[in-house]
Design a protein around this motif. Structure first.
Motif, PDB file in Angstrom:
ATOM      1  N   LYS A   1      74.899  25.262  -8.758  1.00  0.00           N
ATOM      2  CA  LYS A   1      75.488  24.358  -9.752  1.00  0.00           C
ATOM      3  C   LYS A   1      76.524  25.063 -10.622  1.00  0.00           C
ATOM      4  O   LYS A   1      77.360  24.411 -11.251  1.00  0.00           O
ATOM      5  CB  LYS A   1      74.370  23.770 -10.631  1.00  0.00           C
ATOM      6  N   ASP A   2      76.501  26.403 -10.662  1.00  0.00           N
ATOM      7  CA  ASP A   2      77.522  27.122 -11.448  1.00  0.00           C
ATOM      8  C   ASP A   2      78.848  27.232 -10.690  1.00  0.00           C
ATOM      9  O   ASP A   2      79.733  27.997 -11.064  1.00  0.00           O
ATOM     10  CB  ASP A   2      77.022  28.512 -11.853  1.00  0.00           C
TER      11      ASP A   2
ATOM     12  N   GLU B   1      83.346  32.617  -7.162  1.00  0.00           N
ATOM     13  CA  GLU B   1      83.168  31.696  -8.288  1.00  0.00           C
ATOM     14  C   GLU B   1      84.152  30.533  -8.145  1.00  0.00           C
ATOM     15  O   GLU B   1      85.258  30.699  -7.652  1.00  0.00           O
ATOM     16  CB  GLU B   1      83.403  32.426  -9.610  1.00  0.00           C
TER      17      GLU B   1
ATOM     18  N   ASP C   1      71.636  28.966 -12.073  1.00  0.00           N
ATOM     19  CA  ASP C   1      71.543  27.515 -12.212  1.00  0.00           C
ATOM     20  C   ASP C   1      70.944  26.907 -10.946  1.00  0.00           C
ATOM     21  O   ASP C   1      70.576  27.625 -10.019  1.00  0.00           O
ATOM     22  CB  ASP C   1      72.949  26.934 -12.487  1.00  0.00           C
TER      23      ASP C   1
END
Length: 484
Positions: free
Chosen positions: A196-197, A215, A177
């Motif tokens: 953006k992820d 993450e 992303d």
């Protein structure tokens, strides 16, 4: 019975920010209105560059730092892009070279004339074409000459050799992303990115591999930032699930849990972090905020220590940070920011209050200088090197009260008489041998006598100086021969 220290000791606890006077601001600059979370501003010890509104393309303005006051509407710009400019970055190894990324999918590298622009600059030195969508991130390698990283909205990171205009590495499968920002580590062997992820990634660009990944570093959907600190840790800014702004510190060896996590407020502007590796202070500026918060990063819990906030009335559109070698060390200035308003740029000076006006060693350790530690080819072959450090003591200028400065080297090299090797008539002798008839037109003999008196005094002075220089040369000779 022992009393616990309530207040943490820190030499940066009393750092205060101060805007400069109005006549030292840069007025009437039409700052770009592009909706992109860039700083819109880049500064080095010679020039200030600001991305500006431009009709029919993209442009940025480059001003010598001394050109304060109102900027003429007709002032020349750098205007070679066909789309709005999104990011600019000065080369750390050459104060006259700047790179720009634009919506026209290109990266351009420009050579600014030594004294600034006198006419619009439309011809870049190099055009780097490789992105298929707009280029929003530009950052130079910290230690290798001519190595430039660019990241675009095509989710691709490209690393270029500007000297040969060739693409060195293409990293097109690591980011699924939009990339929000990229930051090199201290020696340029790795970089970290915020995406953006919601992931923060640490990447080895030469191998094209993912070294570590976290993450959902911040749960919120709004833009985040990640920067490398000098000791290899990663500092991030982002948003919580409830849209509260957060700061976090991560250890790349263990990204499961942050070392520290702080919530700031519930404003919605993206936080732009600026890091000073010499003092371990992080300055956090929010887009649309009217404040700069600063924190000290230490090795003891809670690791992120709030120091203070600089507040002003006007919100900031963007922000530039001066490299350490461009600061006034004689005024204990540890940081200087260039805050963009809608139509002006205002420098803000961060100072540590000290009573002494001597050079402060603890505030100014050796810092990264303008010399590159590696050539691009060395870096590509796998070499790494820390920045070449310089002392800021040379930049120290004593205040007016302390302007008596004896510099032995200058006395010997600059003031040494050209005819010291062979005896000859001194300058003073020539002066006093001027025929008195020259002054006959003076009219009164009193005036003539006064002039002759001054010349005799001058002769004595020159003679004394000649003897002093001879003594100094003799001392230098003895020192060079090892006789102290």
């Amino acid at each position: 019975m022992s009393f616990r220290k309530v207040v943490r000791q820190s030499k940066f606890r009393h750092v205060f920010g101060q805007p400069v006077k109005n006549d030292q601001c840069y007025e009437d600059i039409r700052v770009s209105r592009v909706t992109w979370d860039s700083t819109f501003c880049a500064v080095n010890p010679k020039f200030l560059a600001v991305i500006v509104e431009a009709s029919g393309g993209g442009a940025f303005m480059v001003l010598p730092l001394s050109k304060t006051g109102r900027i003429d509407k007709a002032y020349p710009t750098v205007c070679g892009h066909t789309g709005p400019v999104l990011d600019i970055d000065w080369c750390p190894h050459n104060d006259e070279v700047i790179a720009s990324g634009s919506e026209d999918c290109t990266v351009m590298v420009w050579q600014i004339p030594e004294n600034g622009l006198t006419s619009p600059l439309t011809e870049p030195v190099v055009v780097l074409e490789g992105h298929t969508k707009r280029v929003g991130i530009i950052t130079w390698h910290p230690t290798a000459r001519n190595v430039l990283l660019s990241a675009g909205c095509d989710n691709v990171v490209l690393i270029w050799n500007v000297g040969t205009a060739e693409e060195l590495y293409r990293l097109d499968s690591l980011h699924p992303d939009l990339i929000y920002n990229v930051s090199w580590n201290h020696n340029g062997s790795l970089f970290c990115s915020a995406c953006k992820d919601k992931s923060v990634r640490i990447i080895d660009p030469r191998r094209g591999t993912l070294v570590a990944e976290r993450e959902k570093a911040h749960e919120g959907a709004r833009p985040m930032r990640a920067i490398f600190l000098a000791d290899g840790k990663v500092f991030t800014t982002g948003f919580s699930r409830m849209s509260e702004r957060q700061l976090a510190l991560w250890d790349p060896e263990n990204l499961e849990e942050p070392m520290a996590l702080q919530e700031l407020d519930s404003s919605n502007g993206a936080l732009l972090p600026f890091y000073d590796p010499d003092t371990s202070v992080v300055y956090v500026c929010g887009k649309g905020d009217s404040s700069i918060r600063y924190f000290e990063i230490t090795n003891e819990p809670p690791y992120i220590h709030f120091l203070n906030t600089f507040t002003s009335k006007e919100p900031q559109r963007g922000m530039g940070s001066m490299p350490k070698r461009g600061l006034e060390v004689s005024k204990c200035e540890i940081a200087r920011f260039y805050k963009l308003h809608e139509r002006k740029c205002e420098p803000i000076v961060m100072t540590v209050p000290r009573k002494s006006d001597l050079f402060q060693d603890d505030l100014y350790p050796d810092t990264a200088g303008p010399e590159a530690a590696l050539e691009a080819e060395d870096w590509v072959s796998g070499q790494d090197a820390d920045p070449i450090l310089i002392s800021l003591r040379e930049a120290y200028v004593p205040s007016k009260q302390r302007d008596l400065k004896v510099s032995r080297r200058n006395v010997l090299s600059d003031s040494r008489p050209a005819s010291s090797s062979r005896p000859g008539p001194s300058t003073a002798t020539t002066i006093t041998d001027v025929p008195s008839g020259i002054f006959a037109g003076a009219g009164e003999s009193g005036k003539l006598e006064e002039v002759m008196k001054e010349l005799r005094a001058l002769r004595v002075l020159v003679k004394e100086q000649g003897e002093r220089i001879s003594r100094l040369e003799e001392q230098l000779g003895r020192m060079e021969n090892g006789d102290t």
